[in-house]
Write a protein that holds these residues in place. Sequence first.
Motif, PDB file in Angstrom:
ATOM      1  N   VAL A  55       0.882  -1.070   0.025  1.00  0.00           N
ATOM      2  CA  VAL A  55       0.112  -0.174   0.052  1.00  0.00           C
ATOM      3  C   VAL A  55       0.885   1.326  -0.127  1.00  0.00           C
ATOM      4  N   ASN A  78      -1.430  -1.126  -4.282  1.00  0.00           N
ATOM      5  CA  ASN A  78      -2.522  -0.402  -4.109  1.00  0.00           C
ATOM      6  C   ASN A  78      -1.856   0.946  -4.029  1.00  0.00           C
ATOM      7  N   ASN A 104      -6.809   0.060  -8.806  1.00  0.00           N
ATOM      8  CA  ASN A 104      -5.833   0.233  -7.580  1.00  0.00           C
ATOM      9  C   ASN A 104      -5.172   1.693  -7.035  1.00  0.00           C
TER      10      ASN A 104
END
Length: 183
Positions: A55, A78, A104
């Motif tokens: 992330v 992401n 994403n």
Amino acid sequence: MIFLLFFLFLVMLVTIVFELSIVWGIFTASAPFVPIPEDVLPQIVAALQIKKDDVVYDLGCGDGRVLAACCKSEPRANYFGIEGNFFVWALAKKRFWFLGNPRNVKILRKNFFRADLSAATHIFTYLFPKPMNELLPKFKKELKPGARVVSCDFLFKEKEPAEIIELHRSKNQLARRLYVYEF
């Protein structure tokens, strides 16, 4: 003819408003919009070391070019870009619209000091020293152990970088080094 004149007037108006927002941002934002040079994007992507399911946040993401390069390199992660300036945020949104609005990637218009960063495994910043140092307590509080932060040109006053990457650019160029931090 009238339609053309009206269209030109609208283009000029939008241009003036955009330029004024950039100038306003210089005086009111944590950092003005200064795009990362395209030629250092590969080194930024490499320094972040993004893997599947990571992330990644770009704080003050500008026009989204760092996120776009990262997403191209690792499309299974992401990505979240946070930008406070409306017009610069709109540039980032436009960039990803042209890239097909990948699911994403999220470009958020908000203050990154108020954003919850606890999900971040990686963060990129290109901010002035004052906001960098103001972010350090937030990072210490919210980031999970092992989170990686890469800052271009500006370092934390009270934290030593794990690595300094020289980008081999001349003294009068921006984006001369990357500071890598592990939390």
